[in-house]
Design a protein around this motif. Structure first.
Motif, short mmCIF file in Angstrom:
data_model
loop_
_atom_site.label_atom_id
_atom_site.label_comp_id
_atom_site.label_asym_id
_atom_site.label_seq_id
_atom_site.Cartn_x
_atom_site.Cartn_y
_atom_site.Cartn_z
N ALA A 411 -9.26 33.89 17.86
CA ALA A 411 -9.12 32.84 16.85
C ALA A 411 -7.74 32.21 16.93
CB ALA A 411 -9.36 33.41 15.45
N ILE A 412 -6.73 33.04 17.16
CA ILE A 412 -5.36 32.53 17.29
C ILE A 412 -5.24 31.63 18.52
CG2 ILE A 412 -2.98 33.24 17.77
CD1 ILE A 412 -3.53 35.73 16.04
N PHE A 413 -5.93 32.01 19.61
CA PHE A 413 -5.89 31.19 20.82
C PHE A 413 -6.54 29.83 20.57
CE2 PHE A 413 -7.41 29.58 24.88
CZ PHE A 413 -6.29 29.76 25.69
N VAL A 414 -7.67 29.83 19.85
CA VAL A 414 -8.36 28.57 19.53
C VAL A 414 -7.44 27.66 18.72
CG1 VAL A 414 -10.26 27.54 18.20
CG2 VAL A 414 -10.68 29.56 19.62
N LYS A 415 -6.80 28.24 17.71
CA LYS A 415 -5.90 27.45 16.87
C LYS A 415 -4.75 26.87 17.71
CE LYS A 415 -2.71 27.63 12.95
NZ LYS A 415 -2.02 28.47 11.95
N ARG A 416 -4.14 27.71 18.54
CA ARG A 416 -3.00 27.27 19.33
C ARG A 416 -3.42 26.19 20.33
NH1 ARG A 416 2.20 27.65 18.33
NH2 ARG A 416 1.76 29.72 17.49
N LEU A 417 -4.60 26.32 20.92
CA LEU A 417 -5.11 25.34 21.89
C LEU A 417 -5.26 23.97 21.23
CD1 LEU A 417 -6.44 24.59 24.63
CD2 LEU A 417 -8.62 25.36 23.65
N ILE A 418 -5.90 23.93 20.07
CA ILE A 418 -6.13 22.66 19.38
C ILE A 418 -4.81 22.06 18.90
CG2 ILE A 418 -7.36 21.51 17.50
CD1 ILE A 418 -9.16 22.71 19.67
N MET A 419 -3.93 22.91 18.38
CA MET A 419 -2.63 22.44 17.89
C MET A 419 -1.84 21.74 19.00
SD MET A 419 -1.75 23.09 14.61
CE MET A 419 0.00 23.44 14.59
N LEU A 420 -1.76 22.40 20.16
CA LEU A 420 -1.01 21.82 21.28
C LEU A 420 -1.66 20.55 21.80
CD1 LEU A 420 -0.01 25.04 23.28
CD2 LEU A 420 1.49 23.56 21.95
N ALA A 421 -2.99 20.52 21.81
CA ALA A 421 -3.71 19.33 22.29
C ALA A 421 -3.49 18.14 21.36
CB ALA A 421 -5.20 19.63 22.42
N MET A 422 -3.44 18.40 20.05
CA MET A 422 -3.26 17.31 19.09
C MET A 422 -1.88 16.66 19.21
SD MET A 422 -5.28 18.20 15.56
CE MET A 422 -4.33 19.66 15.12
N GLU A 423 -0.95 17.37 19.80
CA GLU A 423 0.40 16.81 19.99
C GLU A 423 0.49 15.97 21.25
OE1 GLU A 423 2.94 20.17 20.12
OE2 GLU A 423 2.71 20.67 17.99
N ARG A 424 -0.61 15.95 22.04
CA ARG A 424 -0.55 15.27 23.34
C ARG A 424 -1.54 14.11 23.39
NH1 ARG A 424 1.29 19.27 28.03
NH2 ARG A 424 2.56 20.70 26.82
N LYS A 425 -1.77 13.62 24.59
CA LYS A 425 -2.61 12.44 24.77
C LYS A 425 -4.09 12.81 24.88
CE LYS A 425 0.92 9.56 26.95
NZ LYS A 425 0.97 8.57 25.88
N LEU A 435 -12.21 23.26 27.82
CA LEU A 435 -11.85 24.68 27.91
C LEU A 435 -12.54 25.49 26.83
CD1 LEU A 435 -10.16 26.97 29.13
CD2 LEU A 435 -8.28 26.31 27.61
N LEU A 436 -12.58 24.95 25.62
CA LEU A 436 -13.20 25.66 24.51
C LEU A 436 -14.68 25.94 24.79
CD1 LEU A 436 -12.28 26.71 21.74
CD2 LEU A 436 -13.11 24.59 20.74
#
Length: 670
Positions: A411-425, A435-436
């Motif tokens: 769950a932590i990995f899912v959150k971190r993945l989406i968080m980092l993606a939202m900061e990018r293009k 990936l998900l």
């Protein structure tokens, strides 16, 4: 001096409509000075003449109603101008959105779109960029897409008038139109449709041509357009954060409070002062010796009205919301924060009653040390993936972490993945969704990851103004990709979200996206689709591949090989196309061999029940056309529905007749 007759005969090209006066068509302005812009939004298209032989008091009442609408619109126009001015001063997207909602006049939102852009056109690049970002943030959630479209129509129509005061109107307005297309708030079809609507010689034609040929047709046009007025907003936010850190560090060393106050003032970001409060308090928790200086700085900034009480409360609230994560680095964070809150309240510059209580419950899913170590590794894994696109490598790295022993880490990995993606293009957002869908995490772990994101959405929104749109799209995409089931959205909400919370807005928008017709394909393409998948195929390519593998299988191919080919398509969210094409083959050629392939795919889990239902519904929608070639197609399809129910492919409530008149979008029936 202008003659009255000339004034009376002048026809404005801005926001024109036609009204009937004594049987004659007259073009009227609903955007100019002293006019009423609401006539287009009413069903009345005439004015009442008391001398008319057909005059009646009921018509007079209707006219009074129009006058009231005019009055409401005039009121809206004044408030809209104030809101735009305030937004340019504060750059506070959330407050602006709330102010527009509070007007409770959504039918006039097109005017806000027009006013925002026309005011930005006469200002600097900073305001133009702010206007583009605000529109993208308000789209769909606050301002209906049709109102956005209408606002742009009015703007382009008014180009002839705008150019009188703004000489570079054609170019600036063209960039706004191109930016709206790039930001997906205007459909590309807008260009051709509006081009055909303009009379020869209108400046609107020049605007559309410039947007199309000058900007949207250029190589790397999206990146060029997004950077035209100063580029990424995230970069600006990062710059401000860095400056805040620098001024706080310098202040703790030098103790020059007057210089620190000047630096805060020079930042010119009153809407972002909560970040100063947050970073100052965290620094006070980390550096005990600097605590007195930092509290004194915040107190002085408050007394001088440099940082208002709302920003101070917001800064403390953000720390409270992230206190569990902060405790990983500062073990006594909760006790220290509680002490700082008490000191600030006793000195009178913090209203402690406005804050929620700091929870001292030590309930944690896994040991802090494990979480802290995994977060660092997860960040590294995700960043490497964004560079290489290697899904297999991510799976390998996660397997080495032995996540099965601590499933909460998924769950932590899912959150971190989406968080980092939202900061990018868009590229990274697309890669994150791919990936998900490739990790095959249990649904419960994905649900927990999104739940954490939803509950921290208010905090995320402070740094990411478009978190509602981004997070809603990630949720909807997870449903389309069969990573989540539609019912999981209710579980993610949990019933604990406040109605006005950002998290609740995210869930509402996700449901809205999924309920739209042809939602699957639209959501699939939201971030570019093609090119981010390992196979690099577009939808048309996938359809062609599915058709070829079914033809080959029907001609005597191996079932196992066909299943392997379907799996290797790498697009489980599009398996309804396999179902649809297979059913058509069965109906047209009465070939039961393809039916057995569907059975094998269902038994092995390659095709889910949701995808089966979507495939059957798509065939039901095309039965009228199919009947032209196969007269008994409806009878055959009815039998296939019964067989599918018996096999367990379809829910028992699935009805052939209902399927012919409804759309199933990822499990939602409308």
């Amino acid at each position: 001096m202008e003659q009255p007759s000339e004034t009376a005969n002048r026809i404005s090209t801005v926001d024109h409509t036609k009204v009937v006066v004594n049987g004659s068509l007259i073009k009227g302005d609903y955007g100019g000075k002293g006019t009423c812009g609401a006539l287009l939004d009413t069903n009345d298209n005439h004015f009442v003449n008391a001398n008319d032989p057909n005059y009646s008091t009921s018509e007079e009442n209707e006219t009074n109603g129009i006058k009231k609408v005019c009055s409401r619109f005039e009121q809206y126009k004044k408030k809209a101008a104030v809101i735009v001015d305030e937004y340019f001063a504060t750059d506070d997207v959330i407050s602006t959105a709330n102010e527009i909602k509070e007007l409770e006049m959504p039918n006039y939102s097109y005017y806000f779109v027009k006013k925002l852009i026309s005011m930005a056109m006469d200002r600097h690049d900073k305001e133009k960029e702010m206007a583009a970002v605000l529109l993208s943030s308000l789209y769909a959630d606050v301002i209906d897409p049709r109102q956005v479209y209408k606002g742009f129509v009015n703007l382009v129509e008014s180009a002839d008038d705008l150019i009188v005061d703004i000489p570079d109107t054609v170019d600036v307005l063209a960039v706004f139109v191109a930016r709206a297309v790039v930001d997906d708030i205007l459909p590309p079809a807008f260009l051709k449709k509006e081009m055909d609507a303009f009379p020869n010689g209108a400046k609107g034609i020049d605007v559309i041509k410039r947007a199309d040929k000058g900007y949207l047709s250029a190589t790397l046009h999206a990146e060029i357009i997004e950077r035209r007025w100063g580029g990424s907003r995230n970069k600006t936010v990062d710059d401000v954060k860095e400056k805040i850190d620098n001024l706080l560090v310098e202040y703790t060393v030098s103790g020059d409070k007057k210089e620190a106050i000047r630096c805060i003032h020079d930042l010119k970001v009153p809407f972002f002062h909560h970040e100063i409060v947050k970073r100052a308090i965290v620094m006070a928790m980390e550096r005990k010796k600097a605590e007195g200086k930092l509290l004194d700085l915040l107190k002085t900034a408050s007394e001088e009205c440099l940082i208002n009480s709302s920003q101070i409360s917001k800064g403390f609230t953000r720390i409270i919301d992230s206190i569990d994560d902060l405790s990983l680095d500062i073990p006594s964070a909760k006790e220290l924060l509680q002490s700082l809150i008490s000191k600030a309240a006793s000195e009178g510059w913090l209203c402690a009653s406005s804050l929620k209580q700091v929870s001292f419950c030590d309930k944690k899913l896994v040991e802090d040390s494990i979480v802290k170590a995994f977060k660092a590794k997860a960040q590294s894994i995700i960043q490497e993936y964004f560079l290489t696109g290697d899904v297999l490598e991510v799976n390998s790295c996660l397997e080495s972490e032995n996540l099965s022993s601590t499933p909460e880490l998924k769950a932590i990995f899912v959150k971190r993945l989406i968080m980092l993606a939202m900061e990018r293009k868009k590229r990274e957002k697309e890669m994150a969704s791919v990936l998900l869908s490739s990790l095959f995490f249990p649904a419960d772990d994905v649900v927990n990851g999104f739940t954490m994101l939803i509950h921290s959405a208010d905090d995320i929104a402070l740094d990411n103004p478009i978190v509602v749109e981004d997070l809603a799209m990630f949720l909807a995409r997870a449903v389309v990709d069969d990573v989540l089931a539609p019912l999981h959205l209710e579980e993610i909400g949990g019933g604990s979200l406040k109605p006005d919370s950002v998290g609740n807005q995210v869930l509402k928008m996700a449901r809205s996206l999924l309920n739209a017709r042809l939602s699957g394909e639209r959501i699939l393409r939201c971030w570019g689709g093609r090119g981010s998948y390992p196979n690099g195929w577009a939808i048309e390519d996938v359809k062609d591949q599915i058709g070829k593998l079914l033809e080959e299988f029907e001609s005597g191919g191996d079932t196992r090989e066909a299943c392997r080919c379907i799996t290797e398509l790498g697009m489980p969210f599009y398996h309804h196309e396999v179902v649809k094409k297979s059913l058509v083959i069965v109906i047209e050629r009465k070939n039961d061999r393809v039916w057995r392939l569907l059975k094998e795919c269902f038994i092995t889990g390659i095709i889910t029940q949701i995808q089966m239902a979507k495939g059957f519904v798509r065939v039901a929608e095309s039965l009228d056309d199919l009947t032209l070639d196969v007269p008994d197609a409806k009878t055959q399809f009815g039998s296939l529905v019964d067989r599918a129910k018996a096999e367990g492919w379809l829910d028992s409530s699935f009805s052939f007749k209902r399927a012919s008149h409804m759309t199933v979008n990822n499990g939602y029936h409308t």
